[in-house]
Design an enzyme around this catalytic site. Sequence first.
Site, PDB file in Angstrom:
ATOM      1  N   ASP A  98      16.250   0.564  -6.696  1.00 45.92           N
ATOM      2  CA  ASP A  98      16.351   1.128  -5.352  1.00 45.92           C
ATOM      3  C   ASP A  98      16.055   0.031  -4.338  1.00 45.92           C
ATOM      4  O   ASP A  98      15.507  -1.023  -4.681  1.00 45.92           O
ATOM      5  CB  ASP A  98      15.410   2.322  -5.182  1.00 45.92           C
ATOM      6  CG  ASP A  98      13.943   1.959  -5.346  1.00 45.92           C
ATOM      7  OD1 ASP A  98      13.611   1.240  -6.317  1.00 45.92           O
ATOM      8  OD2 ASP A  98      13.121   2.397  -4.522  1.00 45.92           O
TER       9      ASP A  98
ATOM     10  N   GLU B 159      10.800   2.838  -6.437  1.00 52.52           N
ATOM     11  CA  GLU B 159       9.713   1.888  -6.208  1.00 52.52           C
ATOM     12  C   GLU B 159       9.427   1.689  -4.729  1.00 52.52           C
ATOM     13  O   GLU B 159       8.276   1.596  -4.307  1.00 52.52           O
ATOM     14  CB  GLU B 159      10.061   0.543  -6.858  1.00 52.52           C
ATOM     15  CG  GLU B 159       8.895  -0.439  -6.917  1.00 52.52           C
ATOM     16  CD  GLU B 159       8.720  -1.275  -5.657  1.00 52.52           C
ATOM     17  OE1 GLU B 159       7.649  -1.869  -5.474  1.00 52.52           O
ATOM     18  OE2 GLU B 159       9.675  -1.329  -4.830  1.00 52.52           O
TER      19      GLU B 159
END
Length: 494
Positions: A118, A183
């Site tokens: 991400d 994250e």
Amino acid sequence: MDLPLLSSILLFISTAQAFQYSELAQYIDSHQEEYVETLRDWVAIESDSSNVLKRPDLHRMMDMTADKLRTMGGNVELVDIGEQELPDGQMLALPKVVTARFGNDANKHTVCVYGHVDVQPAKLEDGWKTDPYNLTDINGNLYGRGASDNKAPVLAWIHAVEAYQALNMELPVNVKFVIEGMEETGSNGLDAMILAQRDTFFSDVDYIIISDCGWLSRRPALTYGTRGNCYFFAEVEGPKQDLHSGVYGGTVIEPMTDLIGILDMLISSNGKILIPGIREAVAPLSDEEWRMYQDIEFDLENYKNKIGVNQLMYSNKVDLLAHMWRYPTVSIHGIEGAFSDPGTKTVIPAKVIAKFSIRQVPNMDPAMVKKQVTDYLHSVFAKRKSPNKLKVTMVIGAKPWLADTQHPLYEAGKAAVKRVFDMDPDLIREGGTIPIARTFQDVTGKSIIMMPIGGFDDGLHSQNEKMSRYNYIEGTKLFIAYLNEVAQINKTSI
């Protein structure tokens, strides 16, 4: 001599003799265009975990990651980690965590590589010189959101395994992957997944490797510590609705004025944290640490030029590095509810929310910091004798992480850096937070190393993020060499 010891010695000798670094490095060099194109495909997916409207892209990113590992013959799973609750109460599916295994030889060490795919938000109008989701090669630098944080490092690990496979070379260790998609927003659901699989997926893991950080200079580095993060919302609420400043200005005690007043009491102009108890909890700087900081390659002038300032908080290398890595800091990030669009608007906001964080270091405890901050702000607010209401909330409480640089993992890292770059690495800490490192340490009890390949000027979380082609390709070679070095660690030293 007993059989287990003899087996370990023979394994060590055969691994050392069989390693063909030159052939593997040549393979990497000859496939670098293919690696760049794969990174281009990954960067093209807007896997912004902070934007719920991009959640389909994030799911697609996880599927693409799983497909890549499946095509390599890995034992791959997409692990469902549940849902997240949105502020409006709606539930949204979290992106599944990708796990994979390559090799299952009980006589070999097993390493687990962690990464995330991400990214932070990015828009061309934010000040990017190129489309952030179209990987652009300019003078050997590959510009794109997520290129360095963390898609290229994840791919470099995958390419390292691929190279062994392509040349029909046996992997020197078993390799597992844990790749997540949340994250950048706190790794929602990952802690529970690690705990749930502690006695299954992680049961045979010897070491955990994280490559979600960067070098400090042009010298390669090994990272042995990160700061934690306590992130706070301070909300001041007053009138029942926004008010016209011409009609009501001077008659009401404005929430924004209260908020600015209490924020000003968090930190002094010279960087001193004013919250009682914070500085007193910090582990003192040891003589050994001071000496390590002296030896690190770091140029203050280059650092200033990179970030575009003419003065720093500290004027010498050791003080600056210490305050970047192993002392806490307060940063104010923004105010929700305040008018921030171009132009003018004469409004008194009825409710404003300040967002600020305190980076944690050993020996600070997030639960204690939460109490210290909450009590302190309420006491400061009470002195203002305001009729408005204050609410303080800690939304992130991530602990710091610190490793032993004398561990064989770091000796192996030094050897791998020496082989690939022909120099010794700097041993550094990271000012940012990688919460999962502490979770891995606490839950699995396994030893961890952070092995970055990102450059010191990659612009993580900023405009024009990039990964240099050099770091991407040489970093892949570093991972190849490191797997071989880890294979030579004696089992008794785990």
